[in-house]
Design an enzyme around this catalytic site. Structure first.
Site, PDB file in Angstrom:
ATOM      1  N   CYS A 156       0.852  -1.175   0.000  1.00 25.51           N
ATOM      2  CA  CYS A 156       0.000   0.000   0.000  1.00 25.51           C
ATOM      3  C   CYS A 156       0.895   1.234   0.000  1.00 25.51           C
ATOM      4  O   CYS A 156       2.092   1.135   0.292  1.00 25.51           O
ATOM      5  CB  CYS A 156      -0.921   0.003   1.219  1.00 25.51           C
ATOM      6  SG  CYS A 156      -2.299   1.181   1.072  1.00 25.51           S
ATOM      7  N   CYS A 199      -0.226   4.202   1.681  1.00 25.98           N
ATOM      8  CA  CYS A 199      -0.705   5.180   2.662  1.00 25.98           C
ATOM      9  C   CYS A 199       0.329   5.525   3.725  1.00 25.98           C
ATOM     10  O   CYS A 199       0.372   6.668   4.197  1.00 25.98           O
ATOM     11  CB  CYS A 199      -2.007   4.702   3.312  1.00 25.98           C
ATOM     12  SG  CYS A 199      -1.857   3.216   4.321  1.00 25.98           S
ATOM     13  N   CYS A 249      -4.100   6.079  -0.032  1.00 21.82           N
ATOM     14  CA  CYS A 249      -3.527   4.833  -0.547  1.00 21.82           C
ATOM     15  C   CYS A 249      -3.181   4.902  -2.026  1.00 21.82           C
ATOM     16  O   CYS A 249      -2.718   3.904  -2.591  1.00 21.82           O
ATOM     17  CB  CYS A 249      -4.483   3.680  -0.300  1.00 21.82           C
ATOM     18  SG  CYS A 249      -4.901   3.455   1.449  1.00 21.82           S
ATOM     19  N   LYS A 291     -12.377  -5.336   2.433  1.00 23.26           N
ATOM     20  CA  LYS A 291     -11.848  -4.352   3.386  1.00 23.26           C
ATOM     21  C   LYS A 291     -12.819  -3.180   3.454  1.00 23.26           C
ATOM     22  O   LYS A 291     -13.057  -2.499   2.460  1.00 23.26           O
ATOM     23  CB  LYS A 291     -10.463  -3.876   2.964  1.00 23.26           C
ATOM     24  CG  LYS A 291      -9.853  -2.881   3.937  1.00 23.26           C
ATOM     25  CD  LYS A 291      -8.457  -2.482   3.501  1.00 23.26           C
ATOM     26  CE  LYS A 291      -7.834  -1.491   4.466  1.00 23.26           C
ATOM     27  NZ  LYS A 291      -6.472  -1.094   4.059  1.00 23.26           N
ATOM     28  N   ARG A 298      -3.646   3.760  12.522  1.00 23.74           N
ATOM     29  CA  ARG A 298      -3.195   5.000  11.906  1.00 23.74           C
ATOM     30  C   ARG A 298      -2.278   5.775  12.835  1.00 23.74           C
ATOM     31  O   ARG A 298      -1.399   6.513  12.389  1.00 23.74           O
ATOM     32  CB  ARG A 298      -4.405   5.816  11.458  1.00 23.74           C
ATOM     33  CG  ARG A 298      -5.093   5.128  10.279  1.00 23.74           C
ATOM     34  CD  ARG A 298      -6.438   5.710   9.915  1.00 23.74           C
ATOM     35  NE  ARG A 298      -7.057   4.884   8.869  1.00 23.74           N
ATOM     36  CZ  ARG A 298      -8.303   5.009   8.451  1.00 23.74           C
ATOM     37  NH1 ARG A 298      -9.071   5.955   8.984  1.00 23.74           N
ATOM     38  NH2 ARG A 298      -8.785   4.225   7.518  1.00 23.74           N
ATOM     39  N   GLU A 330     -16.386  -7.889  -4.912  1.00 22.82           N
ATOM     40  CA  GLU A 330     -14.967  -7.524  -4.822  1.00 22.82           C
ATOM     41  C   GLU A 330     -14.091  -8.776  -4.758  1.00 22.82           C
ATOM     42  O   GLU A 330     -13.052  -8.860  -5.412  1.00 22.82           O
ATOM     43  CB  GLU A 330     -14.720  -6.662  -3.576  1.00 22.82           C
ATOM     44  CG  GLU A 330     -15.160  -5.228  -3.702  1.00 22.82           C
ATOM     45  CD  GLU A 330     -14.105  -4.363  -4.383  1.00 22.82           C
ATOM     46  OE1 GLU A 330     -13.107  -4.907  -4.880  1.00 22.82           O
ATOM     47  OE2 GLU A 330     -14.289  -3.136  -4.420  1.00 22.82           O
ATOM     48  N   LYS A 357     -11.571  -7.805   6.527  1.00 21.93           N
ATOM     49  CA  LYS A 357     -11.075  -6.824   7.497  1.00 21.93           C
ATOM     50  C   LYS A 357     -12.101  -5.700   7.631  1.00 21.93           C
ATOM     51  O   LYS A 357     -12.502  -5.126   6.616  1.00 21.93           O
ATOM     52  CB  LYS A 357      -9.737  -6.260   7.003  1.00 21.93           C
ATOM     53  CG  LYS A 357      -9.114  -5.209   7.906  1.00 21.93           C
ATOM     54  CD  LYS A 357      -7.836  -4.666   7.288  1.00 21.93           C
ATOM     55  CE  LYS A 357      -7.206  -3.627   8.210  1.00 21.93           C
ATOM     56  NZ  LYS A 357      -5.995  -3.033   7.608  1.00 21.93           N
ATOM     57  N   SER A 407      -6.694  -3.211  14.733  1.00 19.78           N
ATOM     58  CA  SER A 407      -6.135  -2.455  15.851  1.00 19.78           C
ATOM     59  C   SER A 407      -7.188  -1.978  16.836  1.00 19.78           C
ATOM     60  O   SER A 407      -6.980  -2.035  18.055  1.00 19.78           O
ATOM     61  CB  SER A 407      -5.345  -1.263  15.313  1.00 19.78           C
ATOM     62  OG  SER A 407      -6.173  -0.393  14.547  1.00 19.78           O
TER      63      SER A 407
END
Length: 327
Positions: free
Chosen positions: A119, A121, A129, A194, A204, A232, A247, A273
């Site tokens: 990614c 980001c 991203c 996701k 983050r 997807e 996720k 997280s």
């Protein structure tokens, strides 16, 4: 005489409960996410994720010893670069922070399975991203940079790449470039389902990847949509994904179940997280039994259909499993 059904007969004690248990946690199920950063002798605890650290490379290697000793088979690497720019160049630099971490990990622990997040980001100064033009996240121009990132990671020795960006067509672009560059043997674990979730906040903090404007809802999925997740995932499998990630995990058991039932491919649930942070905070206040809650949540993900568990609890879970003699 009327027959009385007595399911409790098989719950009488731990011996019989364990004998008829339908789903099990194993240390082999675990993938441990880790963060690496520049510098030396740095092991910086992430304030919103107690027990999780940003590691300089020297400390990262020391931390890997614990991972290996506990029998955890795989790590998933995220990088915090020394500097960021608008095109995320640190993501695909041959000597980027993740690439160097991969080289160290494979040199010191060749049997450890090293997975790399693909990614931009963490590497862009705007925190998105993909590439930006007039406030718009550009899909197709981003694909080449993602593919370059995956190839640079594979060249460094990564065993698997995991694109998490949610750009349309990125799995196909990565697969094509990996194959072209001689890495047809490298599997892709795609973040196919996701969602644009509120559970990502502590990550983050860890990665310094909060968007500087707007949010990620134009490319991550609406949490209300399940059928879209199936579409997807279909696209990613058609483009060459070998494994699928759902996720977050705790609020998306239905997506885990549907994905496994529909596609039957190896599936990882990402216990993210915010899910980790909530458990840690409640446990610190004495409100819950941390071990019991964590094991229950993870076995729930297995029950829903997950084969693999990406979780920040991995070290603790591996220790708990050892305590009860699981190997």
């Amino acid at each position: 005489m009327e027959l009385i059904r007595r399911p409790r007969r098989l719950r009488a004690n731990e011996t019989i409960r364990s004998m008829v248990r339908e789903n099990h946690l194993r240390v082999e199920d675990l993938i441990y996410p880790m963060f690496v950063m520049p510098g030396e002798k740095k092991r910086v605890e992430i304030s919103s994720m107690p027990g999780v650290y940003n590691f300089s490379l020297d400390e990262f290697v020391l931390a890997l010893q614990d991972v290996v000793d506990l029998g955890i088979p795989a790590v998933l690497l995220f990088g915090i670069p020394e500097s960021k720019d608008s095109i995320g160049s640190g993501a695909y630099h041959e000597h980027g922070i993740v690439q160097e971490a991969v080289r160290l990990a494979k040199r010191q622990f060749p049997e450890l399975y090293v997975i790399t997040d693909v990614c931009l980001c963490e590497y862009t100064d705007h925190g998105h991203c993909g590439l930006i033009d007039n406030g718009q996240i550009l899909n197709d121009p981003t694909l080449d940079l993602l593919a370059q990132t995956a190839v640079s990671q594979a060249r460094a020795g990564a065993d698997m790449v995991a694109p998490s960006d949610m750009m349309d067509g990125r799995v196909g672009a990565i697969r094509e470039m990996l194959d072209k560059e001689g890495f047809s043997h490298i599997p892709i674990m795609a973040y196919s389902a996701k969602f644009a979730s509120g559970f990502y906040g502590p990550f983050r903090d860890a990665a310094g990847s909060t968007p500087q404007f707007g949010d990620r809802r134009t490319y991550q999925m609406d949490p209300a949509n399940g059928d879209e997740a199936m579409r997807e995932t279909t696209l990613d499998i058609e483009e060459g994904a070998d494994l699928i990630i759902v996720k977050p995990a705790l609020s998306y058991g239905d997506i885990i179940y549907r994905t496994k039932e529909k596609f039957g491919v190896p599936l990882a649930a990402y216990n993210v997280s915010g899910e980790y942070a909530m458990v840690k905070a409640a446990a610190a206040n004495g409100w819950i039994d941390e071990k019991r809650i964590v094991l229950e949540a993870l076995v729930g993900m297995k029950r829903a259909g997950a084969d693999l568990l990406i979780t920040y609890h991995a070290l603790d879970v591996a220790r708990w499993l050892k305590e009860v003699g699981q190997t």
